[in-house]
Design an enzyme around this catalytic site. Structure first.
Site, mmCIF file in Angstrom:
data_model
loop_
_atom_site.group_PDB
_atom_site.id
_atom_site.type_symbol
_atom_site.label_atom_id
_atom_site.label_comp_id
_atom_site.label_asym_id
_atom_site.label_seq_id
_atom_site.Cartn_x
_atom_site.Cartn_y
_atom_site.Cartn_z
ATOM 1 N N SER A 1 0.810 -1.383 0.072
ATOM 2 C CA SER A 1 -0.017 -0.078 0.010
ATOM 3 C C SER A 1 0.779 1.140 -0.054
ATOM 4 O O SER A 1 1.772 1.500 -0.872
ATOM 5 C CB SER A 1 -0.950 -0.024 1.276
ATOM 6 O OG SER A 1 -1.853 1.094 1.070
ATOM 7 N N ASP B 1 -9.419 -3.430 -5.076
ATOM 8 C CA ASP B 1 -9.102 -4.430 -4.099
ATOM 9 C C ASP B 1 -9.943 -3.788 -2.674
ATOM 10 O O ASP B 1 -9.626 -4.254 -1.746
ATOM 11 C CB ASP B 1 -7.756 -4.470 -3.718
ATOM 12 C CG ASP B 1 -7.202 -3.233 -3.349
ATOM 13 O OD1 ASP B 1 -7.708 -2.307 -3.175
ATOM 14 O OD2 ASP B 1 -5.696 -3.239 -3.064
ATOM 15 N N HIS C 1 -7.482 -5.583 -0.252
ATOM 16 C CA HIS C 1 -6.613 -4.642 0.186
ATOM 17 C C HIS C 1 -5.472 -5.439 1.276
ATOM 18 O O HIS C 1 -4.381 -5.579 1.170
ATOM 19 C CB HIS C 1 -7.020 -3.404 0.658
ATOM 20 C CG HIS C 1 -5.650 -2.246 0.582
ATOM 21 N ND1 HIS C 1 -5.095 -1.902 -0.797
ATOM 22 C CD2 HIS C 1 -4.792 -1.796 1.456
ATOM 23 C CE1 HIS C 1 -4.458 -1.026 -0.404
ATOM 24 N NE2 HIS C 1 -4.136 -1.158 1.134
#
Length: 443
Positions: A213, A383, A417
């Site tokens: 991320s 996601d 995610h």
């Protein structure tokens, strides 16, 4: 009752943004993919996602607490865990407004940079190790790389030998080159030394950087601001998990919700995570770094109202509409936007792994122009946080660069995610790609 319901709705939106759609996929065994472990592993350095760098704090007499219980007499002058101390908050919920206040940043106009509140000193916990990814809050096990650490240890990696961590202070973000950004400069210096030491400790093998991320932004900016010969000597591969180019439309909803409650008191059940998002988020230098990029979204309407639409190209107008002051908007223009617009390939081998097939915020409708109301959400693919649009943009910006010698994009269906670093199916594929990067002959 209406105000209480609004606070509850806001908190749910914010927590949804932070918890990041925890994967509901059924676990499956990953042992088959990892039975054969190649010898001579290259060292791995992990850069976690947003909120996954723990922080210690220390107070001085200069600190002006919001309540007497938050000041120096309460904490003393010792270091204490500021982010995130789940156990302390369970034992003493009264610490919540203290931690929320002490996490805030202020902008020093003279220095042209963000800094802690006067009287608050902070440090990142356990830089260089993966210990910072292990929280006392059980919920963080699936969001902060703890399971990825365990998976890598299962194939031969060992903490401090060939496995390291590079946590960062998530409140800050890389600023445009030439603009003051002491926190990112310090992080870059520390990461450069860590890379070099990890390489030396492992027979001069170049390292593999693995990010999740927001850590991908730190890694790419770090690499692009490092000399190319250094990159080619010390970095074998960059493996980016859940990172696209172009920010997230979900950030717009979080900012609108946070702005609508600014200056009010949090609901009694608000967590530290929700409190930080609601009341500290605007003060963070990293907040604006997650806004949608004009390079990716162009003039596509992302926020729709009866009177006006907002796209990535007129983000300053949206920020003003939700209550950002003129100097805050100007910081977006001068500190953040140049980084967004000047993204380029890191010129080291890259593997990008992303989840798809999960509803992901694409457009928000506040028809009456009331940003404190719950918007109608139009979803796209992604996601749950990172949209497919930004993943495809990454493929274009990196994969199509003639100077980028290697780029591979992997899409995992129906993967969220956080599922990317907690679900067994995803972990199996991630570790497989890291092992393949180990064996690659080109670097």
């Amino acid at each position: 009752m209406e105000a209480q319901q609004q606070r509850l709705t806001t908190t749910l939106v914010l927590l949804l943004a932070a918890v990041l759609f925890v994967s509901a996929s059924a676990p499956s065994s990953s042992s088959e993919a990892h039975e054969a472990t190649p010898g001579g592993l290259h060292p791995v350095i992990l850069l976690p996602g947003y909120f996954c760098g723990q922080l210690d704090a220390r107070l001085t007499d200069e600190y002006k607490p919001p309540t007497p219980g938050c000041g120096v007499p309460k904490q003393g002058r010792r270091w204490f865990r500021l982010w995130e101390n789940f156990t302390a908050l369970q034992e003493d919920p009264a610490l919540l407004p203290c931690y929320e206040d002490q996490l805030r940043l202020v902008y020093d106009h003279a220095a042209g940079d963000y800094r802690n509140l006067p009287g608050v000193e902070t440090r990142v916990v356990s830089f260089g190790t993966t210990r910072s990814f292990f929280f006392d809050d059980p919920a963080k096990k699936n969001t902060c790389m703890e399971r990825l650490v365990e998976a890598l240890e299962g194939v031969g990696y060992r903490e401090g030998a060939n496995l390291f961590g590079a946590p960062y202070d998530f409140r800050y973000a890389p600023a445009a080159p030439g603009v003051a950004s002491m926190a990112f400069a310090d992080f870059s210096s520390n990461l450069r030394l860590l890379v070099e030491r990890a390489s030396v400790r492992n027979g001069d093998k170049p390292v593999i950087l693995v990010t999740h991320s927001f850590g991908g932004l730190f890694a790419t900016e770090f690499l692009n601001r490092s000399p190319l010969p250094w990159r080619r000597r010390y970095v074998k591969h960059l493996v980016m998990l859940c990172h696209g180019v172009g920010g997230s439309a979900l950030t717009l909803q979080v900012l609108a919700s946070a702005s609508s409650t600014a200056g009010t008191s949090p609901a009694p059940t608000t967590t530290l995570l929700g409190t930080v998002l609601s009341f500290g988020n605007r003060s963070f230098g990293s907040t604006l770094s997650r806004l949608p990029s004009p390079e990716v979204y162009g003039d596509t309407p992302l926020v729709i109202t009866r009177g006006k639409n907002y796209s990535a190209q007129n983000m300053p107008e949206f920020l003003a509409a939700i209550g950002f002051a003129g100097d805050e908007v100007e910081r977006y223009r001068t500190r953040t936007l140049p980084v967004t617009l000047n993204f380029r390939a890191p010129l080291v081998p890259v593997t990008s792994i992303n989840g798809v097939g999960v509803p992901t915020v694409h457009r928000l409708i506040y028809w009456d122009g009331n940003f404190s109301a719950k918007p109608q959400v139009v979803n796209g693919d992604g996601d749950g946080i990172v949209s497919l649009d930004t993943v495809l943009a990454l493929q274009t910006f990196v994969g199509d660069d003639p100077d980028q010698r290697y780029f591979k994009s992997v899409l995992i269906p129906n993967m969220t995610h956080t599922g990317m670093i907690s679900d067994d199916v995803a972990l199996s594929r991630v570790v497989k790609e890291i092992l393949e990067a180990n064996q690659a002959t080109s670097s």
